[in-house]
Design an enzyme around this catalytic site. Sequence first.
Site, PDB file in Angstrom:
ATOM      1  N   ASP A 202      -2.126   1.147   7.562  1.00  0.00           N
ATOM      2  CA  ASP A 202      -1.376   0.963   6.314  1.00  0.00           C
ATOM      3  C   ASP A 202      -0.840  -0.459   6.202  1.00  0.00           C
ATOM      4  OD1 ASP A 202      -1.735   3.591   5.339  1.00  0.00           O
ATOM      5  OD2 ASP A 202      -0.074   4.324   6.562  1.00  0.00           O
TER       6      ASP A 202
ATOM      7  N   GLU B 123      -1.484  -1.568  -4.649  1.00  0.00           N
ATOM      8  CA  GLU B 123      -2.722  -0.827  -4.852  1.00  0.00           C
ATOM      9  C   GLU B 123      -2.513   0.202  -5.955  1.00  0.00           C
ATOM     10  OE1 GLU B 123      -5.760   0.424  -1.721  1.00  0.00           O
ATOM     11  OE2 GLU B 123      -4.573   2.241  -2.035  1.00  0.00           O
TER      12      GLU B 123
ATOM     13  N   ASP C  86       0.883  -1.171   0.000  1.00  0.00           N
ATOM     14  CA  ASP C  86       0.000   0.000   0.000  1.00  0.00           C
ATOM     15  C   ASP C  86       0.917   1.217   0.000  1.00  0.00           C
ATOM     16  OD1 ASP C  86      -2.183   1.722   0.259  1.00  0.00           O
ATOM     17  OD2 ASP C  86      -2.137   1.598   2.448  1.00  0.00           O
TER      18      ASP C  86
END
Length: 181
Positions: free
Chosen positions: A157, A84, A23
């Site tokens: 996160d 992502e 991420d």
Amino acid sequence: MTARSPGSRIDLPDREWCVLGIDPGTASTGYGVVMETGSGDYELLACGVIRTRPEQPMHLRLREIFLDIQKLIHEFQPHEVAVEELFFGRNVTTAITVGQARGAALLAAALADLPLTEYTPATIKQALTGYGNADKFQMQAMVRQLLDLDEAPHPDDAADGVAIALCHLQTGRFQALVAGA
């Protein structure tokens, strides 16, 4: 599971498939390393956050992200990397810096000759919960359930990095079923 810092290579048990989920972000890049065992279960090997200092020049922050991802790849020897995709919101400056962090992650995967797949936030939510607009609570509940954890990984996160890895494993399992049909 406690967060781990990227470090030296470890001996891993026999495994079917291992994915590093990322991420990206310049202040904090979340990661999760998840393996699918021979029995089809998932196991969380590590998760955490690569943090950079805001007072550092951007090129040094990106170098830190890149080097730490390289260390994770060396340590856990994933078969694939999942990242992502950039979500373009209203804040263009944030989108640009996230894009730079994504570039550092993509380069680390490319230099390791690892296949890389990108997922939108809605696809990640859909793969884990069956609903593309799932909230954080729903996502964390599914991560806990899929990994048989007492609590969701922290911070957020890191949990997102784990969810991205699980999304890739779930998507791969679905694609294998469809191909075999």
